[in-house]
Design an enzyme around this catalytic site. Structure first.
Site, PDB file in Angstrom:
ATOM      1  CB  VAL A 142      33.604  47.567  42.043  1.00 13.73           C
ATOM      2  CG1 VAL A 142      32.817  46.719  41.056  1.00 13.73           C
ATOM      3  CG2 VAL A 142      35.106  47.302  41.871  1.00 13.73           C
ATOM      4  CG  HIS A 168      30.499  45.121  36.494  1.00 10.59           C
ATOM      5  ND1 HIS A 168      31.491  45.438  35.598  1.00 10.59           N
ATOM      6  CD2 HIS A 168      29.522  44.541  35.760  1.00 10.59           C
ATOM      7  CE1 HIS A 168      31.125  45.078  34.385  1.00 10.59           C
ATOM      8  NE2 HIS A 168      29.931  44.537  34.453  1.00 10.59           N
TER       9      HIS A 168
HETATM   10  P1  NAD Z   1      39.343  48.193  31.237  1.00  7.67           P
HETATM   11  O1  NAD Z   1      40.513  48.129  32.168  1.00  7.67           O
HETATM   12  O2  NAD Z   1      39.053  47.035  30.395  1.00  7.67           O
HETATM   13  O3  NAD Z   1      39.552  49.410  30.231  1.00  7.67           O
HETATM   14  C1  NAD Z   1      39.958  50.670  30.656  1.00  7.67           C
HETATM   15  C2  NAD Z   1      39.825  51.620  29.487  1.00  7.67           C
HETATM   16  O4  NAD Z   1      40.056  52.925  29.939  1.00  7.67           O
HETATM   17  C3  NAD Z   1      40.809  51.375  28.337  1.00  7.67           C
HETATM   18  O5  NAD Z   1      40.087  51.376  27.126  1.00  7.67           O
HETATM   19  C4  NAD Z   1      41.768  52.556  28.425  1.00  7.67           C
HETATM   20  O6  NAD Z   1      42.198  52.982  27.150  1.00  7.67           O
HETATM   21  C5  NAD Z   1      40.891  53.608  29.036  1.00  7.67           C
HETATM   22  N1  NAD Z   1      41.597  54.629  29.808  1.00  7.67           N
HETATM   23  C6  NAD Z   1      42.692  54.493  30.613  1.00  7.67           C
HETATM   24  N2  NAD Z   1      42.987  55.644  31.211  1.00  7.67           N
HETATM   25  C7  NAD Z   1      42.065  56.555  30.785  1.00  7.67           C
HETATM   26  C8  NAD Z   1      41.835  57.929  31.050  1.00  7.67           C
HETATM   27  N3  NAD Z   1      42.605  58.615  31.883  1.00  7.67           N
HETATM   28  N4  NAD Z   1      40.793  58.543  30.426  1.00  7.67           N
HETATM   29  C9  NAD Z   1      39.991  57.862  29.576  1.00  7.67           C
HETATM   30  N5  NAD Z   1      40.161  56.553  29.282  1.00  7.67           N
HETATM   31  C10 NAD Z   1      41.184  55.908  29.882  1.00  7.67           C
HETATM   32  O7  NAD Z   1      38.106  48.661  32.115  1.00  7.67           O
HETATM   33  P2  NAD Z   1      36.564  48.404  31.897  1.00  7.67           P
HETATM   34  O8  NAD Z   1      36.183  48.635  30.492  1.00  7.67           O
HETATM   35  O9  NAD Z   1      35.866  49.111  32.983  1.00  7.67           O
HETATM   36  O10 NAD Z   1      36.559  46.843  32.170  1.00  7.67           O
HETATM   37  C11 NAD Z   1      35.566  46.267  32.684  1.00  7.67           C
HETATM   38  C12 NAD Z   1      35.848  45.677  34.095  1.00  7.67           C
HETATM   39  O11 NAD Z   1      36.902  46.236  34.862  1.00  7.67           O
HETATM   40  C13 NAD Z   1      34.662  45.956  34.903  1.00  7.67           C
HETATM   41  O12 NAD Z   1      34.120  44.735  35.275  1.00  7.67           O
HETATM   42  C14 NAD Z   1      35.077  46.725  36.136  1.00  7.67           C
HETATM   43  O13 NAD Z   1      34.304  46.293  37.219  1.00  7.67           O
HETATM   44  C15 NAD Z   1      36.483  46.371  36.241  1.00  7.67           C
HETATM   45  N6  NAD Z   1      37.389  47.324  36.916  1.00  7.67           N
HETATM   46  C16 NAD Z   1      36.945  48.313  37.763  1.00  7.67           C
HETATM   47  C17 NAD Z   1      37.867  49.189  38.369  1.00  7.67           C
HETATM   48  C18 NAD Z   1      37.375  50.294  39.289  1.00  7.67           C
HETATM   49  O14 NAD Z   1      36.344  50.145  39.946  1.00  7.67           O
HETATM   50  N7  NAD Z   1      38.089  51.424  39.324  1.00  7.67           N
HETATM   51  C19 NAD Z   1      39.221  49.063  38.089  1.00  7.67           C
HETATM   52  C20 NAD Z   1      39.635  48.028  37.225  1.00  7.67           C
HETATM   53  C21 NAD Z   1      38.714  47.196  36.645  1.00  7.67           C
END
Ligand code: NAD
Length: 240
Positions: free
Chosen positions: A102, A118
């Protein structure tokens, strides 16, 4: 042919490429993921804040968390992983980027065809009249922010337990079914329905390539699973 070379060849030869990204692709921009280390804000777990129940109970607390995230993200820059997906979009005849994020970093990096499953942190939605407005101020001057109608506004994101925007989901499904190559990047693949796109891609005939720091529930089923940081893996995979 090494694994990376083979995956690169699949990508290069694919007419239709679809990518599904999660919080991991933004981790190298300094934005905390939900799961894994650094996923905590104060003593709260994101899963306990990103719900309609939490907002109904304490809208100010939920907004403080979102305001903190918006401020972090506003100061962050897209990274090499985001940039590699921009390069991929320019190189392939058909490219769709489905994101669970997001944060808006894919658009800021320059990707055009983004399906936001999302929602978007920078959109606010009225809890009463449902009017939406884009607001990029950080921090927001008032929490919760107010709509013109006077009612409190909520973040324009999809919370746990809520349904996805139907048009976004339709576009995501269509791009998944059509894909020759389906790239899965930085998602723990445990949040549904988004995670369901991975088996859908596989059963629709795509080569599925995963890039993640750690194993996911789908690692054993995909065609290639690369362990590592998206910002290092993706530039290698999309290099021509
Ligand atoms: P999650 O936090 O569940 O999983 C993150 C994944 O990324 C993990 O499997 C981890 O091993 C992997 N990871 C971490 N650093 C990495 C890197 N440098 N390179 C590759 N992989 C890496 O996140 P998700 O699966 O997106 O969870 C879903 C929910 O989290 C969604 O609803 C989303 O909206 C929300 N979310 C979004 C943000 C954002 O917009 N940046 C941040 C946090 C959570």
């Amino acid at each position: 042919m090494g694994s990376v070379n083979l995956a690169r060849k699949w990508i290069r030869e694919a007419a239709v490429v679809t990518a599904l990204t999660g919080a991991g692709i933004s981790a190298e921009s300094g934005i905390p993921t939900f799961r894994g280390p650094g996923g905590l804000w104060k003593q709260f777990r994101p899963e306990d804040l990103a719900t309609p129940e939490a907002f109904a109970r304490d809208p100010k607390l939920v907004w403080e968390w979102y305001d903190w995230r918006r401020t972090l993200i506003a100061a962050a820059e897209p990274n090499a992983g985001h940039a590699a997906l921009v390069q991929l979009e320019r190189a392939r005849p058909s490219f769709t980027l489905i994101t669970q994020n997001v944060d808006g970093l894919h658009e800021r990096a320059g990707t055009r065809n983004v399906v936001k499953l999302h929602g978007d942190l920078w959109t606010l939605r009225c809890t009463v009249c449902h009017r939406e407005r884009r607001d990029e101020r950080t921090p927001l001057p008032e929490l919760p922010p107010r709509c013109e109608c006077g009612a409190p506004m909520r973040p324009g994101v999809v919370w746990f337990g809520e349904t996805l925007p139907p048009d976004a989901w339709e576009r995501a499904e269509a791009a998944t079914r059509a894909a020759n190559v389906f790239l899965v990047v930085g998602t723990s693949a445990v949040v549904y329905p988004a995670a369901g796109l991975i088996p859908l891609a596989k059963s629709s005939g795509a080569r599925v390539i995963e890039c993640n720091m750690e194993e996911t529930p789908f690692s054993a089923q995909v065609d290639r699973a690369f362990r590592g940081a998206a910002g290092e893996l993706l530039p290698q995979l999309v290099a021509s």
